[in-house]
Every structure is written in structure tokens, then in C-alpha cells.
Design an enzyme around this catalytic site. Structure first.
Site, PDB file in Angstrom:
ATOM      1  CB  CYS A 297      -0.990  -0.041   1.155  1.00 24.14           C
ATOM      2  SG  CYS A 297      -2.369   1.114   0.953  1.00 24.14           S
TER       3      CYS A 297
ATOM      4  CG  HIS B  43      -4.216  -3.843   2.500  1.00 22.69           C
ATOM      5  ND1 HIS B  43      -3.502  -3.350   3.575  1.00 22.69           N
ATOM      6  CD2 HIS B  43      -4.640  -2.754   1.815  1.00 22.69           C
ATOM      7  CE1 HIS B  43      -3.512  -2.035   3.548  1.00 22.69           C
ATOM      8  NE2 HIS B  43      -4.194  -1.645   2.484  1.00 22.69           N
TER       9      HIS B  43
ATOM     10  CD  GLU C 155      -2.501  -6.501   5.162  1.00 20.84           C
ATOM     11  OE1 GLU C 155      -3.160  -5.448   5.267  1.00 20.84           O
ATOM     12  OE2 GLU C 155      -1.719  -6.717   4.222  1.00 20.84           O
TER      13      GLU C 155
END
Length: 360
Positions: free
Chosen positions: A251, A335, A337
């Protein structure tokens, strides 16, 4: 009796709604997220610093407040807007309701407005500044002038850790510096899960500070604000890259890495915020569904010859990833994660592990 409050947009549009959470007047950049779940992760994502966040999904709060799902110690956003909030949440892990959580976190909440209409305004006109207030002035001119002048400042400095924080793993077979620009907790969790000892370091860290940790790799975190404003970080990151340490950016970290190598970034019309953004792997042609939260993007045609675009957004062709050919580094705009959101791209953490092992 429920209190009426008002949302005043920079373009002069006014919405009347009801108050929940903390009381007060707040100004911020109003943005929308399309995620249907993961409101706790949204509320506690530091990337929303300075923003008034609108949820497009109509009912929010149905599974309550679950601290173990938080992405930071407390919300960093300016205010929160929903169509309807659930007064009686139900979940076996629930430890409270949304209203009480916002009050305890001093976050102003607003509900009962036409969130679809507001989303359409942002989508068509672009993100804009707004103010939530319990007093609607007869003359909006002074307010609109203040909104036009409002800017989010010192975003990264406001959400980064102040001193180093360490996360231990039972295996401890790799040492990773997590350069914290507003890092989500699940980035550290994914690294620890793979046997990394993680040292989370402040955004103000220098290249020498990071090298002194003798890391096997460096993780550049997500974070808020305009990436190009972080000139000191970009300068230090460029110096760090000269040491050819395996690096993975997510990001804002993706944007800062590109800026350090001479590329440029642009502000998007209304950004990508949600858990259903499709990105195309430029090498394989495969499309992944990703979780995203960003208002800026790397301009692909400004990348140096030593870098290539690795992912593109399948909706608007904006850059979603870069692989560097002159150093062991890669980055993505989305993202991996993914809390909350799809886990399709968690393999990128494994790619980072392999990269570190190759260069140790």
C-alpha cells in the site's frame, strides 16, 4: 430523543442524520468503503487517518466489537457514517456494541442518512472534504471556504509507533524490520506466523537505524496520506535500497518505494476501498480478488527501466504492483494480509520469505 446532526459536503450538499458514538464537530475527507464485513478492521486501520469513513453496506455492527480483530490500538479515522447500526449484536466473541466503542474511542458517528446517495456523489464528483456538526449555520459560505482549505497533514507521523516494538516467533529463523508508516497488526502476524522475528520501527527511522538491526529483510507498511509528502522517508528509503536488502512494500509502502526509485504517484478520483477489488497478475494473467484501501496510485508509465508493473487493477488499469529488476524488492498496492477480506494473495508473504532466504 435522538439528536439530529448534519453532514456538510465541500460542494454545499447537506445530509441530515442521527448521532451515535461520541459527540462533537469534526472535519475530514469523506471516503467510502464497499466491504460487507470487516468493519472492525476498517475502524482500526491507521490508513484512514484524517478521513470520514462511509460504509456502503447498510447494516454495520451486527457482530459487535471484538478487540482481537483490531488492526491497531484505537481508531485513527475522524468520523464514521453508516445507514444503520446494530443495537443488539450477536457473536460468541462479542465484547460490546459499536455505539459504546465509538464513545470510548472519541469517534463521532452518524447514521440514518441515504448512504447510497452520498456514495454516488463521491463516485461522480470525487472524494471531498466534509464536516459533521450538530449546528447547521444559516450561511454555509464560511464553512465551505474552510472545507476547501482543509488538508490532512502529518498523517504518517501521527499514526506511526514512537519507538521500536518487537514481535517474537517460536522459530525465529529470519529477522525482519517492519518500517511502520501506519502498519496494520496483521502484517506483523503474517510475518511471525512464518518464523520471523519482527522489529517494528518508527517512520522517522533512518537507513542507518534500520541497517543497525541487521535485518534479513525490510517490510514497508501501509499508511495514510499523500505519499509524495513524505520526502524525508523517501530519501532514507532510497539510501536503504542501495544496500540491496530484500524488501516488500504494501500500500503506502508500495508507493514510497516507487517514489524512491524516481516514479510518480497520482491522486485517484475516489480511490479503491473495499474487499472486492480485482487485480490481474501481469505474468500469469490470473485475476485475484483483493482487499484495498488507498486514494493514490503509482503512475505505471513513470516507473524506471529497472522496474516493471506486476499487477494491474482489472477495473481501471491503475498500477497494483511493481517488481524491481536491479534489487531484491517488490511491492503491491493491495493488502495481502487481508483482514478483513479475501486471503487469495497471502502467498506474497511466502515470496518474501523465499527472497530473504536467497539473499542471506
Amino acid at each position: 430523543m435522538e439528536q439530529s446532526i448534519y453532514l456538510i459536503l465541500e460542494n454545499g450538499t447537506v445530509f441530515t442524520g442521527k448521532a451515535f458514538g461520541a459527540q462533537g464537530e469534526v472535519t475530514g475527507e469523506v471516503v467510502f468503503t464497499t466491504s460487507m464485513t470487516g468493519y472492525l478492521e476498517t475502524l482500526t486501520d491507521p490508513s484512514y487517518y484524517g478521513q470520514i469513513v462511509l460504509q456502503t453496506f447498510p447494516l454495520i455492527g451486527n457482530y459487535g466489537v471484538i478487540p482481537s480483530d483490531f488492526e491497531s490500538d484505537a481508531p485513527k479515522l475522524s468520523a464514521y457514517i453508516v445507514r444503520e447500526w446494530c443495537h443488539d449484536p450477536s457473536n460468541f466473541r462479542c465484547e460490546g456494541d459499536l455505539d459504546a466503542f465509538l464513545k470510548a474511542s472519541n469517534i463521532v458517528g452518524m447514521y440514518g442518512i441515504d448512504t447510497r446517495r452520498l456514495t454516488k456523489i463521491i463516485r461522480e464528483s470525487g472524494v471531498m472534504n466534509a464536516r459533521i456538526t450538530d449546528k447547521l449555520p444559516e450561511d454555509l459560505s464560511p464553512v465551505l471556504k474552510e472545507l476547501a482549505a482543509y488538508r490532512i497533514t502529518n498523517a504518517v507521523e501521527s499514526v506511526s509507533c514512537r519507538e521500536a516494538v518487537e514481535y517474537s516467533s517460536p522459530e525465529e529463523n529470519r529477522r525482519v524490520v517492519l518500517w511502520d508508516f501506519g502498519a496494520k497488526e496483521n502484517i506483523a502476524r503474517e510475518l511471525v506466523k512464518r518464523g520471523c522475528h519482527v522489529v517494528r520501527m518508527p517512520a522517522s527511522s533512518t537507513a542507518e537505524d534500520i541497517l543497525a538491526q541487521r535485518p534479513d529483510g525490510v517490510m514497508l507498511s501501509n499508511g495514510p496520506g499523500d505519499p509524495a509528502e513524505n520526502t524525508a522517508i523517501i530519501k532514507e528509503l532510497k539510501r536503504l535500497c542501495e544496500n540491496r536488502i530484500p524488501t516488500f512494500g504494501i500500500c503506502l509502502g508500495h508507493q514510497l518505494l516507487a517514489l524512491s526509485q524516481g516514479a510518480k504517484t497520482q491522486k485517484l478520483h475516489y480511490g479503491h476501498r473495499g474487499a472486492n477489488q480485482p487485480v490481474k497478475d501481469m505474468e500469469t494473467g490470473r485475476v485475484y480478488i483483493t482487499s484495498q484501501n488507498h486514494g493514490y496510485a503509482v503512475e505505471t508509465d513513470t516507473l524506471p527501466a529497472s522496474a516493471k508493473a506486476s499487477f494491474l487493477n482489472a477495473n481501471d488499469n491503475t498500477n497494483e504492483g511493481v517488481t524491481y529488476l536491479n534489487m531484491p524488492a517488490f511491492s503491491v498496492q493491495f493488502h495481502p494480509e487481508a483482514c478483513g477480506g479475501p486471503l487469495d494473495t497471502r502467498f506474497l508473504f511466502d515470496r518474501f520469505m523465499n527472497l530473504m532466504d536467497q539473499y542471506r
